[in-house]
Motif scaffolding. Structure first.
Motif, PDB file in Angstrom:
ATOM      1  N   LYS A 151       0.860  -1.180   0.000  1.00 43.38           N
ATOM      2  CA  LYS A 151       0.000   0.000   0.000  1.00 43.38           C
ATOM      3  C   LYS A 151       0.898   1.232   0.000  1.00 43.38           C
ATOM      4  O   LYS A 151       1.960   1.246   0.593  1.00 43.38           O
ATOM      5  N   LYS A 152       0.467   2.274  -0.692  1.00 47.79           N
ATOM      6  CA  LYS A 152       1.291   3.473  -0.773  1.00 47.79           C
ATOM      7  C   LYS A 152       1.352   4.172   0.588  1.00 47.79           C
ATOM      8  O   LYS A 152       0.359   4.308   1.270  1.00 47.79           O
ATOM      9  N   TRP A 153       2.540   4.583   0.973  1.00 51.40           N
ATOM     10  CA  TRP A 153       2.688   5.334   2.219  1.00 51.40           C
ATOM     11  C   TRP A 153       2.194   6.760   1.985  1.00 51.40           C
ATOM     12  O   TRP A 153       2.506   7.350   0.950  1.00 51.40           O
ATOM     13  N   LEU A 154       1.468   7.288   2.939  1.00 57.92           N
ATOM     14  CA  LEU A 154       1.025   8.673   2.830  1.00 57.92           C
ATOM     15  C   LEU A 154       1.269   9.392   4.144  1.00 57.92           C
ATOM     16  O   LEU A 154       0.752   8.977   5.180  1.00 57.92           O
ATOM     17  N   MET A 155       2.025  10.462   4.097  1.00 56.90           N
ATOM     18  CA  MET A 155       2.351  11.197   5.319  1.00 56.90           C
ATOM     19  C   MET A 155       1.082  11.686   6.005  1.00 56.90           C
ATOM     20  O   MET A 155       0.935  11.623   7.210  1.00 56.90           O
ATOM     21  N   GLU A 156       0.122  12.184   5.215  1.00 57.76           N
ATOM     22  CA  GLU A 156      -1.092  12.754   5.797  1.00 57.76           C
ATOM     23  C   GLU A 156      -1.839  11.709   6.643  1.00 57.76           C
ATOM     24  O   GLU A 156      -2.339  12.011   7.725  1.00 57.76           O
ATOM     25  N   TRP A 406      19.371   9.600   9.360  1.00 57.19           N
ATOM     26  CA  TRP A 406      17.995   9.081   9.445  1.00 57.19           C
ATOM     27  C   TRP A 406      16.974  10.107   8.974  1.00 57.19           C
ATOM     28  O   TRP A 406      15.915   9.750   8.468  1.00 57.19           O
ATOM     29  N   VAL A 407      17.297  11.392   9.150  1.00 58.13           N
ATOM     30  CA  VAL A 407      16.325  12.415   8.733  1.00 58.13           C
ATOM     31  C   VAL A 407      16.728  13.053   7.409  1.00 58.13           C
ATOM     32  O   VAL A 407      15.894  13.401   6.573  1.00 58.13           O
ATOM     33  N   GLU A 408      18.032  13.147   7.186  1.00 56.06           N
ATOM     34  CA  GLU A 408      18.509  13.791   5.957  1.00 56.06           C
ATOM     35  C   GLU A 408      18.258  12.939   4.722  1.00 56.06           C
ATOM     36  O   GLU A 408      17.837  13.443   3.678  1.00 56.06           O
ATOM     37  N   LEU A 409      18.530  11.629   4.832  1.00 59.46           N
ATOM     38  CA  LEU A 409      18.471  10.781   3.629  1.00 59.46           C
ATOM     39  C   LEU A 409      17.064  10.691   3.015  1.00 59.46           C
ATOM     40  O   LEU A 409      16.913  10.920   1.806  1.00 59.46           O
ATOM     41  N   PRO A 410      16.028  10.377   3.798  1.00 59.64           N
ATOM     42  CA  PRO A 410      14.695  10.354   3.170  1.00 59.64           C
ATOM     43  C   PRO A 410      14.278  11.717   2.610  1.00 59.64           C
ATOM     44  O   PRO A 410      13.638  11.795   1.569  1.00 59.64           O
ATOM     45  N   ASN A 411      14.656  12.790   3.303  1.00 56.14           N
ATOM     46  CA  ASN A 411      14.325  14.124   2.801  1.00 56.14           C
ATOM     47  C   ASN A 411      15.040  14.415   1.482  1.00 56.14           C
ATOM     48  O   ASN A 411      14.442  14.959   0.556  1.00 56.14           O
ATOM     49  N   THR A 412      16.312  14.078   1.400  1.00 62.28           N
ATOM     50  CA  THR A 412      17.078  14.424   0.205  1.00 62.28           C
ATOM     51  C   THR A 412      16.779  13.454  -0.930  1.00 62.28           C
ATOM     52  O   THR A 412      16.343  13.844  -2.011  1.00 62.28           O
ATOM     53  N   LEU A 413      17.039  12.191  -0.652  1.00 63.12           N
ATOM     54  CA  LEU A 413      16.918  11.224  -1.734  1.00 63.12           C
ATOM     55  C   LEU A 413      15.461  10.965  -2.121  1.00 63.12           C
ATOM     56  O   LEU A 413      15.126  10.812  -3.294  1.00 63.12           O
ATOM     57  N   SER A 416      13.191  15.161  -1.938  1.00 66.20           N
ATOM     58  CA  SER A 416      13.715  16.171  -2.840  1.00 66.20           C
ATOM     59  C   SER A 416      14.160  15.616  -4.198  1.00 66.20           C
ATOM     60  O   SER A 416      13.932  16.253  -5.216  1.00 66.20           O
ATOM     61  N   GLN A 417      14.770  14.451  -4.240  1.00 62.20           N
ATOM     62  CA  GLN A 417      15.272  13.969  -5.543  1.00 62.20           C
ATOM     63  C   GLN A 417      14.357  12.915  -6.188  1.00 62.20           C
ATOM     64  O   GLN A 417      14.607  12.492  -7.315  1.00 62.20           O
ATOM     65  N   PHE A 418      13.342  12.459  -5.489  1.00 63.90           N
ATOM     66  CA  PHE A 418      12.410  11.453  -6.024  1.00 63.90           C
ATOM     67  C   PHE A 418      13.173  10.225  -6.552  1.00 63.90           C
ATOM     68  O   PHE A 418      12.722   9.491  -7.412  1.00 63.90           O
ATOM     69  N   ALA A 419      14.383  10.014  -5.995  1.00 64.32           N
ATOM     70  CA  ALA A 419      15.236   8.942  -6.515  1.00 64.32           C
ATOM     71  C   ALA A 419      14.708   7.565  -6.144  1.00 64.32           C
ATOM     72  O   ALA A 419      15.094   6.561  -6.742  1.00 64.32           O
ATOM     73  N   ASP A 420      13.804   7.520  -5.144  1.00 58.40           N
ATOM     74  CA  ASP A 420      13.224   6.236  -4.731  1.00 58.40           C
ATOM     75  C   ASP A 420      11.968   5.917  -5.542  1.00 58.40           C
ATOM     76  O   ASP A 420      11.247   4.972  -5.226  1.00 58.40           O
ATOM     77  N   GLY A 421      11.678   6.713  -6.546  1.00 59.76           N
ATOM     78  CA  GLY A 421      10.549   6.441  -7.427  1.00 59.76           C
ATOM     79  C   GLY A 421       9.198   6.720  -6.779  1.00 59.76           C
ATOM     80  O   GLY A 421       8.176   6.264  -7.296  1.00 59.76           O
ATOM     81  N   GLY A 422       9.182   7.411  -5.629  1.00 60.93           N
ATOM     82  CA  GLY A 422       7.889   7.797  -5.064  1.00 60.93           C
ATOM     83  C   GLY A 422       7.522   7.111  -3.764  1.00 60.93           C
ATOM     84  O   GLY A 422       6.368   7.110  -3.369  1.00 60.93           O
ATOM     85  N   LEU A 423       8.512   6.517  -3.077  1.00 64.31           N
ATOM     86  CA  LEU A 423       8.214   5.939  -1.753  1.00 64.31           C
ATOM     87  C   LEU A 423       7.869   7.053  -0.765  1.00 64.31           C
ATOM     88  O   LEU A 423       7.023   6.911   0.104  1.00 64.31           O
ATOM     89  N   MET A 424       8.548   8.173  -0.928  1.00 68.79           N
ATOM     90  CA  MET A 424       8.471   9.235   0.075  1.00 68.79           C
ATOM     91  C   MET A 424       7.560  10.386  -0.372  1.00 68.79           C
ATOM     92  O   MET A 424       6.874  10.982   0.439  1.00 68.79           O
ATOM     93  N   ALA A 425       7.576  10.695  -1.649  1.00 66.97           N
ATOM     94  CA  ALA A 425       6.782  11.823  -2.143  1.00 66.97           C
ATOM     95  C   ALA A 425       5.831  11.321  -3.213  1.00 66.97           C
ATOM     96  O   ALA A 425       6.125  10.358  -3.915  1.00 66.97           O
ATOM     97  N   THR A 426       4.671  11.997  -3.325  1.00 67.04           N
ATOM     98  CA  THR A 426       3.702  11.514  -4.308  1.00 67.04           C
ATOM     99  C   THR A 426       4.014  12.026  -5.712  1.00 67.04           C
ATOM    100  O   THR A 426       3.514  11.512  -6.700  1.00 67.04           O
ATOM    101  N   LYS A 427       4.832  13.089  -5.805  1.00 71.44           N
ATOM    102  CA  LYS A 427       5.296  13.556  -7.120  1.00 71.44           C
ATOM    103  C   LYS A 427       6.619  14.290  -6.916  1.00 71.44           C
ATOM    104  O   LYS A 427       6.909  14.722  -5.793  1.00 71.44           O
TER     105      LYS A 427
END
Ligand code: FAD
Length: 514
Positions: A151-156, A406-413, A416-427
């Protein structure tokens, strides 16, 4: 027999249950080691702040009657690694027990787990025990447990769960105060210069002597040390004072100007509390409770309190969950296969793009940039230009005072960089010059023209923006949040797109001279 309790540089929490009583059979071990100064090139202020904070913490422990063994960076007995110093100190005290607070970084967690395994199997075994750091709201795996597999992770969703579970900003019926969970719509204003930014509410210290020690030890660094006027809180009392000054002078406007950027103010209405939080001088719960109380007392608007609480109760705990769910290997994600090295001006701030020059120069001077500068100026450029995400990650990990992996990597990669293909950000968080101009005063007076897309004086963000979406069509066109971008691209005629591509390719070949 003696027990050694290891205290890491980001575990400066005097309220941990370890310190409730001073025990003669316990020695607290703290160490300044090359292992930690050298795993990435750090900003001078980051090294100074951590060492100064550690020395202050050791002093306070001793004052409270605890036994402390402190290894300074230039101590001849210092073996400069965690296991080396543990071996040395365990032997020195003839200790039979080692206790440590669970580290937040995967790298250290692995190292200590492995060390403990070896100790327990040794001919003279040392019993090793990891305890909770008693800092976060959540356990490492808690966010992951909330989201069923696939299931997609959603911060909200996570945030609402946290609000409910911890009863934050809820009314008596358990509903969100004010009837809404989120006031982001009200929190997107640019800053016209009024209200004036609050005075800098941070303490000042003279740490020139410590800085000289760090330099003499041969520790590499970059950025402005600002040692004689060192501006970060170095113990809990200072951090609390800063929290209260923030709440009084800046929080009332935090919401409105949360996403604003200005050439005239490098920190606007942000709290600058991330260093104190990440080194655990302050607990997230006490910060959240303090902000909620301010709202209940009628001293700050709900949108400001909610916006601030969401960053800590929501984002901060969420990224921790993303980190532990994706380590090891998260830093290797590179979904767009971006591979350009960082332009030279990442280390100097000397670029003609006024927004980037401002954000990077400030980062070099202050070891800090606020969220929107990190995301929508520097990160945005890195993603549009196609810089290698792991290199971008290492730069962020080094430069910011609050950068712990622990806090920098998910924020950056991730974010900010969407390098994980959208695990962290929806776009992907990218924009052309229009957004930067709307949220800041950077574009006025810039060498580049925010309206032009091509030509020597066109803002580079523009061509890079369209080229980014065009070249990643296959990976992004299916994302429903990007429908409008792709419809706009469809409407452009083929020669216009080809011409933008040519200009973007030219920019990407000459990043150093932008
Ligand atoms: P405020 O704006 O006053 O916010 C209050 C607090 O909320 C912060 O102190 C922080 O603890 C928390 N917070 C806000 N946003 C986030 C977030 N996205 N993730 C986690 N916590 C958040 N934050 C770090 O603490 N360390 C980092 O290494 C870090 N790297 C980042 C890299 C990138 C590319 C981006 C986009 C963001 C990064 N952030 C990082 C998040 C955020 O930018 C900083 O927490 C914030 O700028 C710190 O300044 P402040 O204390 O004035 O924050």
């Amino acid at each position: 027999a003696q027990t050694i309790r290891l205290v890491l540089g980001d575990q400066l929490n005097p309220q941990h249950s370890w310190y409730r009583e001073a025990r003669s059979d316990v020695v607290y071990l703290m160490m300044e080691v090359r292992q930690e100064t050298d795993y990435v090139l750090h900003h001078a202020q980051k090294i100074l702040a951590i060492f100064a904070g550690m020395r202050e913490f050791a002093r306070q422990l001793q004052e409270a009657g605890h036994r402390v063994h402190y290894l300074k960076i230039n101590d001849p007995a210092n073996r400069q690694t965690l296991p080396g110093n543990l071996d040395f100190v365990i032997a020195l005290y003839g200790a039979r027990r080692l206790e440590y607070q669970a580290p937040d970084e995967w790298r250290l967690d692995q190292q200590l787990t492995e060390y403990a395994r070896q100790q327990e199997q040794a001919s003279q075994p040392v019993v090793c025990r990891a305890v909770d750091s008693e800092h976060f709201y959540t356990q490492r795996a808690e966010a992951a447990q909330l989201f069923p597999a696939r299931k997609k992770w959603l911060m909200e969703q996570f945030y609402r769960h946290m609000r409910t579970q911890h009863r934050i900003l809820l009314d008596k019926a358990g509903k969100p105060e004010g009837g809404q969970w989120n006031y982001d719509q009200e929190n997107r204003q640019s800053w016209p210069g009024v209200p004036v930014e609050p005075a800098d509410f941070r303490p000042r210290h003279d740490h020139s002597a410590l800085w000289a020690e760090i330099v003499a030890a041969g520790v590499g660094s970059f950025g402005e040390p600002n040692a004689a006027q060192f501006p970060w809180p170095l113990n809990r009392e200072e951090a609390l004072r800063q929290l209260h000054a923030f709440v009084q002078h800046a929080l009332p406007h935090f919401g409105e100007f949360q996403d604003a950027m200005s050439f005239k103010s490098w920190r606007l209405f942000h709290s600058l509390l991330s260093f104190a939080l990440n080194t655990k001088m302050l607990s997230p719960a006490e910060v959240v409770n303090c902000v909620e109380e301010e709202w209940r007392a009628g001293r700050v608007p709900l949108a400001a309190a909610e916006g601030y609480i969401r960053q800590i109760l929501g984002w901060r705990e969420y990224v921790r969950g993303v980190y532990w769910a994706n380590m090891p290997g998260y830093e290797k994600h590179n979904v767009f296969e971006h591979d350009l090295p960082l332009p030279i001006w990442f280390w100097t701030g000397k670029t003609k793009m006024r927004c980037v020059a401002s954000a990077i120069t400030q980062s070099l001077e202050q070891a800090h940039a606020h969220h929107i500068q990190r995301l929508m100026i520097i990160g945005n450029f890195a993603l549009l230009a196609g810089l290698h995400p792991e290199e971008v990650h290492r730069w962020y990990l080094g430069i910011y005072i609050d950068a712990f992996e622990w806090v920098e990597l998910p924020n950056t990669l991730g974010m900010s960089q969407f390098a994980d293909g959208g695990l962290m950000a929806t776009k992907p968080y990218v924009s052309s010059a229009a957004y930067i101009n709307r949220m800041s005063d950077y574009c006025k007076g810039c060498h580049y023209d925010k309206k032009q897309r091509e030509g020597e004086t066109a803002c580079p963000y523009n061509a890079l923006y369209w080229d980014f979406f065009d070249r990643n069509r296959e990976k992004l066109a299916g994302n429903h949040r990007l429908g409008m971008v792709y419809r706009q691209l469809e409407k452009m005629d083929a020669t216009a797109v080809a011409s933008l591509q040519t200009h973007a390719a030219h920019l990407r070949r000459h990043l150093d001279s932008l």
